[in-house]
Design a protein around this motif. Structure first.
Motif, PDB file in Angstrom:
ATOM      1  N   ARG A 236       0.845  -1.194   0.000  1.00 19.35           N
ATOM      2  CA  ARG A 236       0.000   0.000   0.000  1.00 19.35           C
ATOM      3  C   ARG A 236       0.878   1.241   0.000  1.00 19.35           C
ATOM      4  NH1 ARG A 236      -5.394   0.395   1.163  1.00 19.35           N
ATOM      5  NH2 ARG A 236      -6.163   2.451   1.779  1.00 19.35           N
ATOM      6  N   ARG A 238       2.201   5.028   0.420  1.00 15.35           N
ATOM      7  CA  ARG A 238       2.016   6.164   1.323  1.00 15.35           C
ATOM      8  C   ARG A 238       1.624   7.393   0.522  1.00 15.35           C
ATOM      9  NH1 ARG A 238       7.044   4.249   2.422  1.00 15.35           N
ATOM     10  NH2 ARG A 238       7.940   6.219   1.702  1.00 15.35           N
ATOM     11  N   GLN A 240       3.158  10.214   0.129  1.00 15.26           N
ATOM     12  CA  GLN A 240       4.282  10.713  -0.665  1.00 15.26           C
ATOM     13  C   GLN A 240       4.447   9.905  -1.946  1.00 15.26           C
ATOM     14  OE1 GLN A 240       7.857  11.388   1.615  1.00 15.26           O
ATOM     15  NE2 GLN A 240       9.174  10.955  -0.138  1.00 15.26           N
ATOM     16  N   GLN A 241       4.276   8.599  -1.847  1.00 11.68           N
ATOM     17  CA  GLN A 241       4.383   7.750  -3.029  1.00 11.68           C
ATOM     18  C   GLN A 241       3.199   7.936  -3.973  1.00 11.68           C
ATOM     19  OE1 GLN A 241       4.887   4.127  -0.629  1.00 11.68           O
ATOM     20  NE2 GLN A 241       6.818   3.774  -1.717  1.00 11.68           N
TER      21      GLN A 241
END
Length: 348
Positions: A236, A238, A240-241
């Motif tokens: 999963r 984050r 930021q990603q």
């Protein structure tokens, strides 16, 4: 009576159609079985079709559209075989870890990527430049919407390129030729901590130990710090990603729309595209904490950055001159290098 007669006629027509389609279904079933049982022969067929796409321009002068069409057909044929293998032997493909809805959209994305270029070429041939750019925008917007839905809505994790990784065909062959026990129990078990493969007490001892790893039962999750997770399951992302993936997905559209604002060979186009790719990779961070599929995709994106050296205007102003000077230095010692120099000067 009229209603009963119409119902009887409809039933008769359906039965007749079913009888006509029965040989076709049997033929398709045989082909699917052949694809799984003989992956080497299937790969040779795919290579033959791909080779034909390279021979078309030589036989028919300037038929680049036909060449691209043949290449597109070869890619679609390989994708069809991957789909058959994934459907018949799900454990041979990383896609089996995704829910059915995710898999359907990923297959659709792969089909779009296969037919994208050939549609652009034929649109340019029949509708000139407006048709070409309309097709480019349509395909890129569709792909961006599908990727955004997968990443942000369905949370499918970091998508690879292509979205549907090829299955392990020889593993599928082994799974297909040596099925599990009749009651559905696996032939072997794998220890969650040691990783050792152990033969099931119900398994036939005639199955070689070297092939037991194809029939391993997936470990069941436990509670606590020793909980077992599926090794290839997408992580999963984050926040930021997710932002990084948003930049990566929107970069082709940003590049296309920037072309209508700036000149096609402007440095601004090159810099905008490079900046979005670099920002996306920086937001993703390092690859040490990523799983194997995500790590491979990030490393692939880093290598793709080298292609910016071959894109205009950087190539025209810097890379081209360096390459020609390097080839000239080799031309005195290595045969045929001079021909490469002449070809590169006229083509590139």
């Amino acid at each position: 009576k009229d209603g009963a007669n119409m119902a009887a006629e409809t039933t008769g027509d359906a039965a007749a159609i079913s009888r006509l389609l029965r040989p076709l279904r049997q033929l398709l079933a045989r082909y699917e079985d052949m694809v799984v049982r003989d992956p080497d022969f299937t790969s040779k067929l795919e290579s033959g079709l791909r080779l034909a796409s390279y021979l078309v321009p030589g036989r028919i002068g300037g038929a680049w559209e036909l060449s691209e069409l043949a290449y597109c057909i070869s890619n679609l044929y390989a994708l069809l075989n991957d789909y058959i293998i994934t459907k018949k032997c799900p454990a041979s493909s990383p896609l089996h870890k995704y829910p059915p809805k995710h898999r359907s959209l990923m297959w659709l994305l792969s089909v779009l990527e296969c037919v994208e270029v050939v549609n652009e070429l034929f649109a340019e041939r029949f509708f000139r430049e407006p048709g070409k750019w309309a097709t480019v925008i349509l395909f890129q917007m569709t792909k961006a919407l599908l990727r955004s839905y997968l990443v942000f809505r369905l949370r499918s994790g970091l998508l690879s390129t292509p979205p549907t990784p090829s299955p392990d065909r020889h593993k599928a062959q082994a799974l297909h030729s040596q099925p599990e026990l009749e009651d559905g129990r696996p032939l072997a078990w794998k220890g969650p901590r040691t990783g050792k493969v152990v033969r099931s007490i119900h398994a036939d001892s005639s199955v070689p130990y070297s092939q037991l790893h194809h029939h391993v039962s997936p470990p069941s999750p436990t509670n606590g710090p020793n909980a077992v997770t599926e090794p290839g399951r997408p992580a999963r992302l984050r926040l930021q990603q997710l932002i990084a993936e948003g930049l990566y997905i929107s970069r082709p559209l940003a590049h296309i729309f920037s072309m209508f604002v700036f000149q096609q060979k402007s440095w601004k186009l090159w810099l905008i595209s490079l900046a979005m790719d670099l920002m996306s990779l920086l937001l993703h961070g390092g690859v040490t904490k990523l799983k194997s599929p995500e790590k491979s995709e990030i490393l692939r994106r880093r290598l793709v950055l080298l292609l910016y050296l071959l894109r205009s205007p950087f190539y025209d102003n810097h890379t081209k001159g360096v390459l020609i000077q390097f080839l000239k230095a080799l031309s005195s010692t290595i045969p045929l290098v001079y021909l490469i120099i002449v070809f590169s000067m006229f083509v590139f």
